[in-house]
Design an enzyme around this catalytic site. Structure first.
Site, PDB file in Angstrom:
ATOM      1  N   GLU A   1       0.933  -1.315  -0.290  1.00  0.00           N
ATOM      2  CA  GLU A   1       0.031   0.028  -0.085  1.00  0.00           C
ATOM      3  C   GLU A   1       0.738   1.267   0.038  1.00  0.00           C
ATOM      4  OE1 GLU A   1      -3.140   0.421  -0.161  1.00  0.00           O
ATOM      5  OE2 GLU A   1      -3.557   2.468   1.002  1.00  0.00           O
ATOM      6  N   ASP A   2       1.871   1.387   0.800  1.00  0.00           N
ATOM      7  CA  ASP A   2       2.606   2.518   0.989  1.00  0.00           C
ATOM      8  C   ASP A   2       4.202   2.639   0.337  1.00  0.00           C
ATOM      9  OD1 ASP A   2       0.414   3.307   2.740  1.00  0.00           O
ATOM     10  OD2 ASP A   2       1.681   3.036   4.469  1.00  0.00           O
TER      11      ASP A   2
END
Ligand code: MN
Length: 673
Positions: free
Chosen positions: A96-97
């Site tokens: 996600e990051d």
């Protein structure tokens, strides 16, 4: 949660030390478990995640990796999962990051961990976005991933728990949104999965952020009486301890004090003061079962020994051993009278039952290995229901969400078919729900039932132990009215499907997301509002659904026309807004001069006596100089009930009046309407 901030310098030495310490603590937690010792795999997942997140800090200022580390610790200590889940927890924000992909994870850690991380990434945006349809879709995704591998949701709950524990660092409107979402979906999910301590903590934390002042007040009060409660526990426990030792048991006695949130729920549901909430203390007997006798028999033996010392309440025995709860919970509950005349709930459990009660699913499956596969528990059945619902989704995702939600939190009742089979239904379920539970066709044509051999209508609410025989007719078909009677997701879903096919029911929600996405994003939108006497009805409107008055915990919602609506924080409409329209929420605080008054209806009930009405009116108007605009009193068979509309300056005034009315002993209950 978005929380990224680039660090100006590289991680310094004290950060490195803190990270290493937390990792050592994680390994230590892991070594305490009976899982296989895959320290190497966990270490490499940690190193990988640390390097991937390096240079990033959370909003609190901590290095980012501290978050996945904390989530991994919750996963092992509080949920009892093994190395696969620990690795997935460490890696849960990497895709996600950062620039790494699921494929990168798969190459390094294999397909199982990669697919869990993938599941977590898919549902990472929070279950609820800004648009109703999108939220429901995300929720569906969450359930879908859950039915594929329930570890995804368990890790997600751990992630949410850590975010709630560190919510202080977030801005106010975000706190509302996250706390609301937690209350709405994560606490019920944790409950359904049998994670009792986590559910309790999630509820307490949401409550803390939604009602900060009330929370603190109750916390203080609870703190003040803790000492005396623990003393009472010691006295109560002493003879039990002696007896269990005599019986030759290894055991633990625990004192459990009610959580702040559940105290508050009692207070608001029963309109009582903190001091009037009884049963603050519960006692747990956790014992190591002996091998030569069934656990159930041993629990009843201890029950018998206990009730020789203390008198049991005849109506408060719950046997969750013969019929465990749907979330797997097993125990014997009994309420007995202590020496001081207070009722105390005692929960009797074996060590195994206790672990299932604390860690839910994971512990449940640990003990299940070796059982025959057909031996399907209530929990397995529930997971299967989710899969069924997902395979035949209703066309309207929002609809699906709300029907599904219904089933998350409900306590169960057990009822019997005429053949003596036990069926589990949520509390308040009706004859109609029961019919649909047995078979959809039976539901569609149900006209009523014989409950304990007596004829009852579709709307009849079933009670534990009822024996139910469904009655049908070919000419019977679902109507709109049935939606009021159907409590379970399954029944709701079927009735809606039928009505939709008949064209009776159109789509319940009009979606507006196409308007929304074209609009340029306004930055710096005002995020909070001060409510004063002067700007009422000009800047904002106090909503009639919950009638907020000064002193209530409130929030604002800005609609498309830029009008601001003020609701009480715990109004059901506010709960819906929090989850469906999180970004349009404003925090709101009162700053009234006390010149303005607000209408507030109150309801009283009690025992009728001559002159009572006069006494009530005198108390209110003479002592408080409060105007009363409507009065209605009724009395029947010696019981009176009354409704009055007062014009008050704020909540303090209402509370003072209640306190004064409380002194009239004939008045048995009072509440704001
Ligand atoms: Mn996270």
């Amino acid at each position: 949660m978005p929380r990224r901030q680039k660090m100006t310098n590289h991680d310094n030495i004290s950060d490195q030390k803190m990270i290493q310490q937390e990792f050592e603590a994680l390994l230590e937690d892991y070594r305490q478990t009976p899982h296989r010792q895959k320290v190497e795999l966990i270490t490499s997942a940690f190193e990988f995640a640390k390097q991937a997140h390096s240079g990033i800090r959370r909003r609190s200022g901590e290095p980012y990796i501290m978050h996945p580390l904390a989530v991994a610790r919750i996963v092992v200590r509080e949920i009892g999962l093994g190395s696969t889940s620990i690795c997935a927890a460490l890696l849960h924000d990497v895709v996600e990051d950062t620039d790494y992909t699921v494929e990168d994870i798969e190459t390094r850690f294999g397909p199982k961990i990669a697919s869990i991380v993938d599941g977590l990434t898919k549902i990472s945006g929070g279950v609820f976005g800004q648009q109703a349809s999108l939220q429901a879709e995300n929720f569906r995704k969450l359930l879908l991933t859950m039915s594929e591998d329930v570890r995804v949701v368990l890790i997600k709950i751990a992630d949410r728990l850590h975010n709630m524990r560190t919510l202080q660092a977030q801005p106010l409107e975000k706190q509302y949104k996250i706390a609301g979402e937690t209350q709405y979906i994560y606490a019920p999910l944790a409950h359904r999965l049998g994670l009792f301590p986590i559910k309790t903590e999630l509820e307490d934390l949401s409550f803390k952020y939604e009602h900060p002042d009330t929370y603190q007040e109750l916390q203080k009060k609870l703190e003040a009486i803790k000492g005396s409660q623990l003393e009472a526990f010691e006295q109560f426990a002493e003879p039990i301890r002696e007896k269990l030792e005599m019986m030759g048991y290894e055991f633990t006695l625990q004192a459990r004090i009610k959580s702040i949130y559940s105290i508050w729920k009692k207070m608001t549901a029963k309109h009582v003061l903190f001091e009037e909430v009884y049963n603050l203390l519960a006692v747990r007997i956790i014992f190591d079962a002996k091998l030569d006798m069934s656990e159930k028999d041993q629990c009843w033996m201890i029950y018998s020994a206990l009730t020789e010392m203390y008198k049991p309440h005849p109506e408060r025995i719950r046997d969750w051993i013969s019929t465990p709860k749907a979330n797997g919970y097993e125990a014997l509950h009994v309420t007995v009278m202590g020496k001081d005349g207070q009722w105390v709930e005692v929960q009797i459990r074996t060590r195994r039952m206790h672990e299932i009660a604390e860690k839910g699913l994971a512990a449940h499956w640990k003990y299940k290995t070796g059982m025959a596969m057909e031996d399907e528990t209530e929990l397995d059945k529930w997971l299967r229901t989710i899969r069924d619902l997902l395979q035949n989704p209703s066309p309207n995702a929002v609809d699906f969400l709300s029907t599904f939600k219904l089933n998350l939190f409900a306590e169960e009742v057990f009822v019997f078919t005429p053949q003596g089979d036990i069926k589990t239904l949520p509390q308040n379920a009706t004859v109609l729900d029961f019919a649909y539970l047995l078979h959809s066709e039976l539901g569609d044509h149900c006209i009523g039932a014989k409950v304990n051999h007596k004829l009852q209508p579709l709307s009849y609410q079933l009670k534990g132990g009822d024996q139910v025989e469904v009655l049908t007719s070919h000419t019977q078909h679902p109507t709109m009215q049935w939606l009021d009677w159907a409590v379970t997701a399954k029944a709701q879903d079927r009735v809606k499907k039928y009505l939709r096919k008949q064209g009776v029911l159109s789509e319940l929600f009009v979606e507006q997301q196409m308007a929304e996405s074209d609009q340029p994003k306004e930055k710096n939108k005002q995020k909070s509002i001060i409510l004063t006497d002067d700007n009422i009805n000009i800047l904002y409107k106090l909503e009639p659904c919950c009638h907020p008055i000064p002193g209530d915990d409130v929030l604002g919602y800005r609609d498309e026309q830029q009008h601001i609506h003020i609701h009480k924080v715990d109004c059901p409409e506010a709960a819906r807004l929090k989850t469906h329209r999180g970004k349009s929420l404003l925090s709101a605080t009162w700053d009234t001069t006390g010149a303005h008054t607000y209408p507030q209806a109150i309801h009283l009930e009690g025992i009728d006596k001559v002159g009572l009405v006069i006494q009530v009116l005198y108390t209110i108007s003479e002592n408080y100089h409060v105007n009363i605009s409507e009065i209605e009193f009724k009395a029947k068979d010696g019981i009176f009930s009354g409704t009055l509309v007062l014009h008050v300056h704020g909540i303090n005034e209402v509370n003072n009046i209640f306190r004064e009315l409380n002194k009239i002993k004939e008045i048995k209950s009072f509440s704001r309407v």
